[in-house]
Design a protein around this motif. Sequence first.
Motif, PDB file in Angstrom:
ATOM      1  N   GLN A 299       0.996  -1.274   0.151  1.00  0.00           N
ATOM      2  CA  GLN A 299      -0.198  -0.281  -0.009  1.00  0.00           C
ATOM      3  C   GLN A 299       1.359   1.214  -0.181  1.00  0.00           C
ATOM      4  O   GLN A 299       0.450   2.050  -0.729  1.00  0.00           O
ATOM      5  N   HIS A 300       1.812   1.528   0.848  1.00  0.00           N
ATOM      6  CA  HIS A 300       2.912   2.688   1.142  1.00  0.00           C
ATOM      7  C   HIS A 300       3.301   2.303  -0.694  1.00  0.00           C
ATOM      8  O   HIS A 300       3.608   3.881  -0.915  1.00  0.00           O
ATOM      9  N   ASN A 301       4.380   1.281  -1.106  1.00  0.00           N
ATOM     10  CA  ASN A 301       4.322   1.643  -2.264  1.00  0.00           C
ATOM     11  C   ASN A 301       3.819   2.075  -3.914  1.00  0.00           C
ATOM     12  O   ASN A 301       4.035   2.624  -4.504  1.00  0.00           O
ATOM     13  N   GLU A 302       2.312   1.673  -3.752  1.00  0.00           N
ATOM     14  CA  GLU A 302       1.432   1.581  -4.582  1.00  0.00           C
ATOM     15  C   GLU A 302       0.930   3.301  -4.297  1.00  0.00           C
ATOM     16  O   GLU A 302       0.865   4.265  -5.194  1.00  0.00           O
ATOM     17  N   GLY A 303       1.267   3.932  -3.156  1.00  0.00           N
ATOM     18  CA  GLY A 303       0.566   4.996  -2.935  1.00  0.00           C
ATOM     19  C   GLY A 303       2.165   6.240  -2.889  1.00  0.00           C
ATOM     20  O   GLY A 303       1.304   7.728  -3.825  1.00  0.00           O
ATOM     21  N   LEU A 304       2.953   5.315  -2.721  1.00  0.00           N
ATOM     22  CA  LEU A 304       4.443   6.498  -3.276  1.00  0.00           C
ATOM     23  C   LEU A 304       4.348   6.680  -4.784  1.00  0.00           C
ATOM     24  O   LEU A 304       4.518   7.625  -5.314  1.00  0.00           O
ATOM     25  N   GLN A 305       4.435   5.711  -5.561  1.00  0.00           N
ATOM     26  CA  GLN A 305       3.481   5.734  -6.750  1.00  0.00           C
ATOM     27  C   GLN A 305       2.739   6.638  -7.657  1.00  0.00           C
ATOM     28  O   GLN A 305       2.995   6.828  -8.184  1.00  0.00           O
ATOM     29  N   ALA A 306       1.799   6.390  -7.298  1.00  0.00           N
ATOM     30  CA  ALA A 306       0.848   7.615  -7.279  1.00  0.00           C
ATOM     31  C   ALA A 306       0.622   9.031  -7.154  1.00  0.00           C
ATOM     32  O   ALA A 306       0.930   9.454  -7.901  1.00  0.00           O
ATOM     33  N   GLN A 307       1.769   9.493  -6.127  1.00  0.00           N
ATOM     34  CA  GLN A 307       2.065  10.295  -6.282  1.00  0.00           C
ATOM     35  C   GLN A 307       2.962  10.770  -6.791  1.00  0.00           C
ATOM     36  O   GLN A 307       3.158  11.839  -7.380  1.00  0.00           O
ATOM     37  N   LEU A 308       3.936   9.952  -6.865  1.00  0.00           N
ATOM     38  CA  LEU A 308       4.738  10.537  -8.094  1.00  0.00           C
ATOM     39  C   LEU A 308       4.308  10.471  -9.772  1.00  0.00           C
ATOM     40  O   LEU A 308       4.945  11.972 -10.159  1.00  0.00           O
ATOM     41  N   ARG A 309       3.497   9.862  -9.796  1.00  0.00           N
ATOM     42  CA  ARG A 309       2.716   9.362 -11.479  1.00  0.00           C
ATOM     43  C   ARG A 309       2.313  10.674 -11.340  1.00  0.00           C
ATOM     44  O   ARG A 309       2.223  12.065 -12.865  1.00  0.00           O
ATOM     45  N   LEU A 310       1.247  11.620 -10.405  1.00  0.00           N
ATOM     46  CA  LEU A 310       0.493  12.651  -9.828  1.00  0.00           C
ATOM     47  C   LEU A 310       1.299  13.921 -10.355  1.00  0.00           C
ATOM     48  O   LEU A 310       0.956  15.383 -10.835  1.00  0.00           O
ATOM     49  N   PHE A 311       2.644  14.001  -9.470  1.00  0.00           N
ATOM     50  CA  PHE A 311       3.550  15.112  -9.415  1.00  0.00           C
ATOM     51  C   PHE A 311       4.114  15.072 -10.836  1.00  0.00           C
ATOM     52  O   PHE A 311       3.722  16.871 -11.602  1.00  0.00           O
ATOM     53  N   CYS A 312       4.405  14.153 -11.333  1.00  0.00           N
ATOM     54  CA  CYS A 312       5.100  14.475 -12.827  1.00  0.00           C
ATOM     55  C   CYS A 312       4.393  14.330 -14.469  1.00  0.00           C
ATOM     56  O   CYS A 312       4.597  15.641 -15.170  1.00  0.00           O
ATOM     57  N   HIS A 313       2.684  14.412 -13.996  1.00  0.00           N
ATOM     58  CA  HIS A 313       1.664  14.720 -14.390  1.00  0.00           C
ATOM     59  C   HIS A 313       1.160  15.836 -14.561  1.00  0.00           C
ATOM     60  O   HIS A 313       1.809  17.070 -15.575  1.00  0.00           O
ATOM     61  N   LEU A 314       1.066  16.512 -13.389  1.00  0.00           N
ATOM     62  CA  LEU A 314       0.972  17.963 -13.106  1.00  0.00           C
ATOM     63  C   LEU A 314       2.527  18.752 -14.102  1.00  0.00           C
ATOM     64  O   LEU A 314       2.436  19.871 -14.006  1.00  0.00           O
ATOM     65  N   MET A 315       3.438  18.317 -13.825  1.00  0.00           N
ATOM     66  CA  MET A 315       5.241  19.197 -14.142  1.00  0.00           C
ATOM     67  C   MET A 315       5.132  19.305 -15.489  1.00  0.00           C
ATOM     68  O   MET A 315       5.291  19.773 -15.755  1.00  0.00           O
ATOM     69  N   LEU A 316       4.590  18.104 -16.556  1.00  0.00           N
ATOM     70  CA  LEU A 316       5.322  17.985 -17.551  1.00  0.00           C
ATOM     71  C   LEU A 316       3.308  18.367 -18.600  1.00  0.00           C
ATOM     72  O   LEU A 316       4.190  18.370 -19.618  1.00  0.00           O
ATOM     73  N   GLY A 317       2.209  18.274 -17.761  1.00  0.00           N
ATOM     74  CA  GLY A 317       0.980  18.403 -18.334  1.00  0.00           C
ATOM     75  C   GLY A 317       0.971  17.092 -19.451  1.00  0.00           C
ATOM     76  O   GLY A 317      -0.229  17.580 -20.227  1.00  0.00           O
TER      77      GLY A 317
ATOM     78  N   ALA B  51      12.443  12.599  -9.710  1.00  0.00           N
ATOM     79  CA  ALA B  51      11.382  13.559 -10.215  1.00  0.00           C
ATOM     80  C   ALA B  51      11.539  14.567 -10.742  1.00  0.00           C
ATOM     81  O   ALA B  51      11.570  14.594 -11.853  1.00  0.00           O
ATOM     82  N   ILE B  52      11.446  15.477 -10.176  1.00  0.00           N
ATOM     83  CA  ILE B  52      12.269  16.940  -9.969  1.00  0.00           C
ATOM     84  C   ILE B  52      13.282  17.465 -11.012  1.00  0.00           C
ATOM     85  O   ILE B  52      13.172  18.106 -12.291  1.00  0.00           O
ATOM     86  N   ASP B  53      14.558  16.634 -11.067  1.00  0.00           N
ATOM     87  CA  ASP B  53      15.284  16.407 -12.230  1.00  0.00           C
ATOM     88  C   ASP B  53      15.388  16.364 -13.670  1.00  0.00           C
ATOM     89  O   ASP B  53      15.679  16.597 -14.328  1.00  0.00           O
ATOM     90  N   LEU B  54      14.582  14.700 -13.456  1.00  0.00           N
ATOM     91  CA  LEU B  54      14.041  14.467 -14.658  1.00  0.00           C
ATOM     92  C   LEU B  54      12.699  15.497 -15.167  1.00  0.00           C
ATOM     93  O   LEU B  54      13.146  15.271 -16.669  1.00  0.00           O
ATOM     94  N   CYS B  55      11.907  15.450 -14.413  1.00  0.00           N
ATOM     95  CA  CYS B  55      10.402  16.750 -14.993  1.00  0.00           C
ATOM     96  C   CYS B  55      11.388  17.874 -15.941  1.00  0.00           C
ATOM     97  O   CYS B  55      10.623  18.588 -16.674  1.00  0.00           O
ATOM     98  N   ASP B  56      12.337  18.628 -14.913  1.00  0.00           N
ATOM     99  CA  ASP B  56      13.191  19.209 -15.149  1.00  0.00           C
ATOM    100  C   ASP B  56      13.895  19.774 -16.701  1.00  0.00           C
ATOM    101  O   ASP B  56      13.717  20.740 -17.569  1.00  0.00           O
ATOM    102  N   ALA B  57      14.491  18.299 -17.039  1.00  0.00           N
ATOM    103  CA  ALA B  57      15.365  18.447 -17.763  1.00  0.00           C
ATOM    104  C   ALA B  57      14.033  17.837 -19.156  1.00  0.00           C
ATOM    105  O   ALA B  57      14.667  18.596 -20.029  1.00  0.00           O
ATOM    106  N   HIS B  58      13.276  17.710 -18.872  1.00  0.00           N
ATOM    107  CA  HIS B  58      12.205  17.024 -19.965  1.00  0.00           C
ATOM    108  C   HIS B  58      11.741  18.799 -20.072  1.00  0.00           C
ATOM    109  O   HIS B  58      11.459  18.517 -22.036  1.00  0.00           O
ATOM    110  N   CYS B  59      11.423  19.227 -19.413  1.00  0.00           N
ATOM    111  CA  CYS B  59      10.596  20.780 -19.747  1.00  0.00           C
ATOM    112  C   CYS B  59      12.092  21.228 -20.498  1.00  0.00           C
ATOM    113  O   CYS B  59      11.176  22.736 -21.810  1.00  0.00           O
TER     114      CYS B  59
END
Length: 81
Positions: free
Chosen positions: A13-31, A68-76
């Motif tokens: 449950q912790h891993n699934e929650g963390l993965q969902a948070q990361l995916r949402l963060f990346c989605h918001l950062m990258l659109g 995630a921050i580093d990758l999203c920043d590089a992607h942007c």
Amino acid sequence: MANGVSESESTTQHNEGLQAQLRLFCHLMLGSADAADRVMRQIYHRALDHQDDQQHRQSERDRLFRIAIDLCDAHCRSSHE
């Protein structure tokens, strides 16, 4: 197991929650959900590659969000060039 949840279920449950948070963060950062999914694969790949370097200095959550921050920043940056 006082609350009826085993340790492995709790970890899952912790891993699934963390993965969902990361995916949402990346989605918001990258659109884009597609871009977020691509970055998610890169996050876990990079985390495995650098596991020994960072393991004791940061929590797993902090380490994955830093990646995630580093990758999203590089992607942007690369999409705006």
